[in-house]
Design a protein around this motif. Structure first.
Motif, PDB file in Angstrom:
ATOM      1  N   SER A   1       0.826  -1.206   0.000  1.00 26.74           N
ATOM      2  CA  SER A   1       0.000   0.000   0.000  1.00 26.74           C
ATOM      3  C   SER A   1       0.861   1.258   0.000  1.00 26.74           C
ATOM      4  CB  SER A   1      -0.933   0.002   1.224  1.00 26.74           C
ATOM      5  OG  SER A   1      -0.201  -0.090   2.426  1.00 26.74           O
ATOM      6  N   HIS A   2       2.109   1.154   0.477  1.00 23.39           N
ATOM      7  CA  HIS A   2       3.012   2.302   0.416  1.00 23.39           C
ATOM      8  C   HIS A   2       3.360   2.637  -1.031  1.00 23.39           C
ATOM      9  CE1 HIS A   2       3.442   1.793   4.717  1.00 23.39           C
ATOM     10  NE2 HIS A   2       4.233   2.848   4.777  1.00 23.39           N
ATOM     11  N   VAL A   3       3.713   1.618  -1.784  1.00 24.13           N
ATOM     12  CA  VAL A   3       4.039   1.844  -3.196  1.00 24.13           C
ATOM     13  C   VAL A   3       2.807   2.313  -3.959  1.00 24.13           C
ATOM     14  CG1 VAL A   3       4.779   0.725  -5.343  1.00 24.13           C
ATOM     15  CG2 VAL A   3       5.950   0.210  -3.193  1.00 24.13           C
ATOM     16  N   ALA A   4       1.679   1.665  -3.717  1.00 23.54           N
ATOM     17  CA  ALA A   4       0.445   2.049  -4.404  1.00 23.54           C
ATOM     18  C   ALA A   4       0.070   3.486  -4.086  1.00 23.54           C
ATOM     19  CB  ALA A   4      -0.692   1.109  -4.008  1.00 23.54           C
ATOM     20  N   GLY A   5       0.133   3.863  -2.811  1.00 22.10           N
ATOM     21  CA  GLY A   5      -0.229   5.219  -2.421  1.00 22.10           C
ATOM     22  C   GLY A   5       0.715   6.263  -2.982  1.00 22.10           C
ATOM     23  N   ALA A   6       2.014   5.973  -2.950  1.00 20.69           N
ATOM     24  CA  ALA A   6       2.995   6.941  -3.445  1.00 20.69           C
ATOM     25  C   ALA A   6       2.833   7.178  -4.946  1.00 20.69           C
ATOM     26  CB  ALA A   6       4.407   6.454  -3.132  1.00 20.69           C
ATOM     27  N   TRP A   7       2.664   6.109  -5.711  1.00 22.68           N
ATOM     28  CA  TRP A   7       2.491   6.279  -7.164  1.00 22.68           C
ATOM     29  C   TRP A   7       1.119   6.853  -7.501  1.00 22.68           C
ATOM     30  CZ3 TRP A   7       6.130   6.883 -10.412  1.00 22.68           C
ATOM     31  CH2 TRP A   7       7.359   6.245 -10.260  1.00 22.68           C
ATOM     32  N   ALA A   8       0.101   6.501  -6.738  1.00 17.35           N
ATOM     33  CA  ALA A   8      -1.219   7.100  -6.963  1.00 17.35           C
ATOM     34  C   ALA A   8      -1.155   8.600  -6.737  1.00 17.35           C
ATOM     35  CB  ALA A   8      -2.251   6.465  -6.034  1.00 17.35           C
ATOM     36  N   ALA A   9      -0.436   9.028  -5.699  1.00 16.58           N
ATOM     37  CA  ALA A   9      -0.272  10.456  -5.436  1.00 16.58           C
ATOM     38  C   ALA A   9       0.448  11.142  -6.590  1.00 16.58           C
ATOM     39  CB  ALA A   9       0.495  10.654  -4.133  1.00 16.58           C
TER      40      ALA A   9
END
Length: 281
Positions: free
Chosen positions: A206-214
């Motif tokens: 979820s860290h990678v997903a959240g960072a790239w989504a941002a």
């Protein structure tokens, strides 16, 4: 958000014998669903910007608490953690485990630097929304929040599909050095992960997903190019850090990036890119 709460509640109800205090989880989901529905019902009758802000931002504000509950519900489907399956996949794909390969470049300064980079993920929930609020970019803010929430909640459902403890547990004893040491950020981040990161919440990252989504959402917000480049760089650092710091498998990180791409495409379709860019302009 209501869709996620509904799916998660069904999973918890069906797998309640594997979920710690399933009744409390279901009650909390019901209360949050009522709050969300209430925000949506009140907004058309109010001209208050504060009400609109609450309706827009509360799904993002609840990502943290819902992450905690996602750990409790992770065993609902399988009743156990499936790290052995992930290790087998890695051996077939890579011939080894990428987490162990990164041990060869481990150093105290790099441990500290990548721990700081890993922690930058949390700023994605604060700095971009604050910028968009200060600029009065309401539709861009809605798009950003939607993209971040889609990425986060899809990951939480992924935890149920493939619950993992992570390489720190499954590869314990194989790392060399056995523990990473830093100066300040690394021990603080390690303490946070030990005390606030529930088992089962690895795949997708979820860290990678959240960072790239941002990073992807900010591109359509009208933010300065330097800011969007900085966000993309931060996302890249987070992607490396989650594997280097032994919190996630490489496949967790890859799946997180894929989730971010899916969330970004879905958010664009739901919010119409022209309206987002128009609000930004």
């Amino acid at each position: 958000m209501l869709a996620y709460l509904g799916i998660a509640a069904v999973a918890v109800a069906l797998g309640r014998r594997h979920v710690t205090d399933a009744r409390s989880v279901l009650i909390a989901y019901g209360a949050l669903a009522l709050f969300t529905a209430g925000c949506a019902a009140v907004e058309p009758w109010s001209d208050s910007r504060a009400v609109r802000r609450v309706r827009t931002l509360h799904p993002l504000a609840f990502v943290g608490p819902l992450f905690a509950s996602a750990g409790a519900q992770a065993p609902a489907l399988h009743g156990r953690l499936l790290d052995r399956t992930m290790l087998t996949w890695e051996e077939h794909l890579f011939g080894t485990h990428p987490n162990l390969l990164l041990d060869s470049v481990a150093s105290r300064p790099l441990n500290e630097a990548l721990s700081i980079g890993y922690s930058c993920y949390y700023l994605c929930f604060v700095l971009p929304p604050a910028y968009l609020i200060l600029r009065g970019l309401d539709r861009a803010l809605e798009h950003y929040v939607l993209c971040m929430c889609l990425a986060s909640y899809l990951c939480f459902l992924g935890f149920i599909a493939l619950p993992l403890a992570g390489p720190l547990t499954s590869l314990a004893g194989a790392f060399s050095p056995p523990h990473l040491h830093g100066y300040l950020a690394q021990p603080l981040q390690a303490w946070l992960m030990k005390n606030a990161d529930p088992p089962g919440t690895c795949f997708p990252s979820s860290h990678v997903a959240g960072a790239w989504a941002a990073a992807l959402a900010l591109r359509t917000s009208g933010a300065p190019r330097a800011a969007t480049r900085l966000m993309a760089t931060t996302a890249a650092v987070v992607t490396v850090a989650v594997v280097y710091c032994r919190y996630h498998y490489a496949l967790d990180a890859a799946a997180g990036a894929a989730v971010a791409g899916l969330a970004a495409r879905t958010a664009v379709r739901l919010t119409k890119p022209s309206s987002v860019q128009g609000a930004a302009g």
